[in-house]
Write an enzyme that holds these catalytic residues in place. Structure first.
Site, mmCIF file in Angstrom:
data_model
loop_
_atom_site.group_PDB
_atom_site.id
_atom_site.type_symbol
_atom_site.label_atom_id
_atom_site.label_comp_id
_atom_site.label_asym_id
_atom_site.label_seq_id
_atom_site.Cartn_x
_atom_site.Cartn_y
_atom_site.Cartn_z
ATOM 1 N N ASP A 60 0.837 -1.200 0.000
ATOM 2 C CA ASP A 60 0.000 0.000 0.000
ATOM 3 C C ASP A 60 0.869 1.246 0.000
ATOM 4 O O ASP A 60 2.091 1.182 0.179
ATOM 5 C CB ASP A 60 -1.032 -0.002 1.137
ATOM 6 C CG ASP A 60 -0.450 0.242 2.508
ATOM 7 O OD1 ASP A 60 0.767 0.469 2.626
ATOM 8 O OD2 ASP A 60 -1.216 0.213 3.488
ATOM 9 N N ILE A 61 0.245 2.382 -0.240
ATOM 10 C CA ILE A 61 0.953 3.654 -0.372
ATOM 11 C C ILE A 61 1.215 4.232 1.011
ATOM 12 O O ILE A 61 0.301 4.331 1.843
ATOM 13 C CB ILE A 61 0.130 4.642 -1.218
ATOM 14 C CG1 ILE A 61 -0.076 4.066 -2.622
ATOM 15 C CG2 ILE A 61 0.819 5.999 -1.291
ATOM 16 C CD1 ILE A 61 -0.998 4.902 -3.491
ATOM 17 N N GLU A 68 -6.076 2.067 -0.710
ATOM 18 C CA GLU A 68 -4.768 2.195 -1.351
ATOM 19 C C GLU A 68 -3.956 0.911 -1.232
ATOM 20 O O GLU A 68 -2.736 0.916 -1.402
ATOM 21 C CB GLU A 68 -3.988 3.359 -0.734
ATOM 22 C CG GLU A 68 -3.506 3.162 0.684
ATOM 23 C CD GLU A 68 -4.521 3.550 1.742
ATOM 24 O OE1 GLU A 68 -4.101 3.794 2.881
ATOM 25 O OE2 GLU A 68 -5.743 3.586 1.447
#
Length: 323
Positions: free
Chosen positions: A201-202, A244
């Protein structure tokens, strides 16, 4: 040059080598309080008017996803105001945001000096001609334009596609990911060949949305998938797991090869800034990797394993791979 069946089989026998030529398997395809100024250029092209033409809502997910708006009027207004023909109740959308007009054998979309702009196939426009299959973005809503002799069939094909593909990123969705992973896990157990799963994920994505707005966040999600998809091969799968968070399934990849893949996509994201409306944003991702070799475990347990590795990557500093 394409590999022969024997060559590909030989590569599989090497264990940790990932297979085959890279092939894209899904298409490339995003409430602000601050108006951003963008240099806007008109789009060009042409499309014939058929008996029917639709705008189909493909993003964001929700009860209205898949709803179609038939373009029967000479002018169709899209906006937040109650007088609009296509109403989008989002603060990122202006009251009169854009309009679609039938003009001499084609459909033309025009931005009505909206705050956040109108995008045709991810390009900002003042005016552009819609062609069958084009993507029209108004605020954070994305529509697909369908026209032509088989428009009804195209509509139902699009509805099916929405059951397996995320409308924003064009990555596969969680439902399809779980079905695909279950099949690969069964094959892994049956054959004793490895199966790897990467989850990422970001980093600090909420801060990006809070600082630059959700339209920027949507752009980053989509562009990130575009970059990573180029590294995903025919027998592998990139999916949006939620928000995300994303997963990549790597059939017949041993741990070493999966970690190398994860490091490669980590660098792809880190090394090139994301640029939205002239603003450069540096983004990093954290990744977890786990591998099965013939174990008979459930899908939830396998996903939990990789989720724990991802959590460890974030806990120990982010922008790293933990396997």
């Amino acid at each position: 040059m394409a590999e022969s069946h024997d060559e590909k089989k030989s590569q599989r026998a090497k264990g940790n080598e990932r297979l085959g030529p890279m092939v894209v398997t899904a298409e490339d395809s995003v409430d602000d309080s601050v108006t951003q100024v963008t240099a806007i250029a008109p789009a060009v092209g042409q499309a014939s008017v058929s008996r029917k033409a639709f705008l189909v809502l493909i993003y964001p997910p929700g009860p209205s996803m898949g709803k179609r708006y038939e373009l029967t009027k000479e002018t169709t207004i899209i906006g937040r105001g109650s007088e609009a023909d296509v109403i989008i109740e989002k603060e990122s959308v202006s009251r009169r945001h854009a309009r679609v007009m039938r003009q001499g054998g084609k459909y033309v979309v025009e931005d009505l000096k909206s705050t956040n702009g109108t995008y045709l196939n991810d390009l900002p426009i003042t005016e552009g001609v819609l062609q069958d299959g084009d993507f029209l973005k108004v605020g954070n809503a994305i529509y697909k334009f369908l026209s032509g002799g088989n428009v009804e069939a195209s509509y139902y094909e699009e509805i099916y596609r929405l059951t397996i593909v995320d409308g924003l990123t064009r990555a596969y969705n969680k439902r399809y990911f779980e079905e695909f992973l279950e099949r690969e896990m069964a094959r892994c157990f049956r054959t004793g060949r490895p199966l790897s799963l990467v989850m990422f994920d970001i980093d600090h994505f909420k801060n990006i949305n809070d600082t630059y707005g959700h339209l920027t966040g949507d752009f980053i999600l989509k562009d990130l998938c575009r970059r990573i998809r180029r590294t995903v091969r025919r027998d592998e799968l990139l999916a949006r797991y939620g928000g995300e968070e994303f997963c990549v399934v790597l059939p017949e990849a041993e741990k070493t090869g999966a970690v190398e893949f994860a490091e490669r996509i980590r660098r792809i994201v880190e090394e090139e800034a994301f640029v939205f409306e002239g603003t450069k944003i540096h983004v990093t991702i954290s990744l977890g990797v786990t591998t099965l070799v013939g174990e008979d475990i459930g899908l939830a347990a396998f996903v939990q394993q990789v989720d724990e590795k991802l959590y460890e990557a974030k806990r120990t500093g982010r922008n790293r791979v933990v396997a």
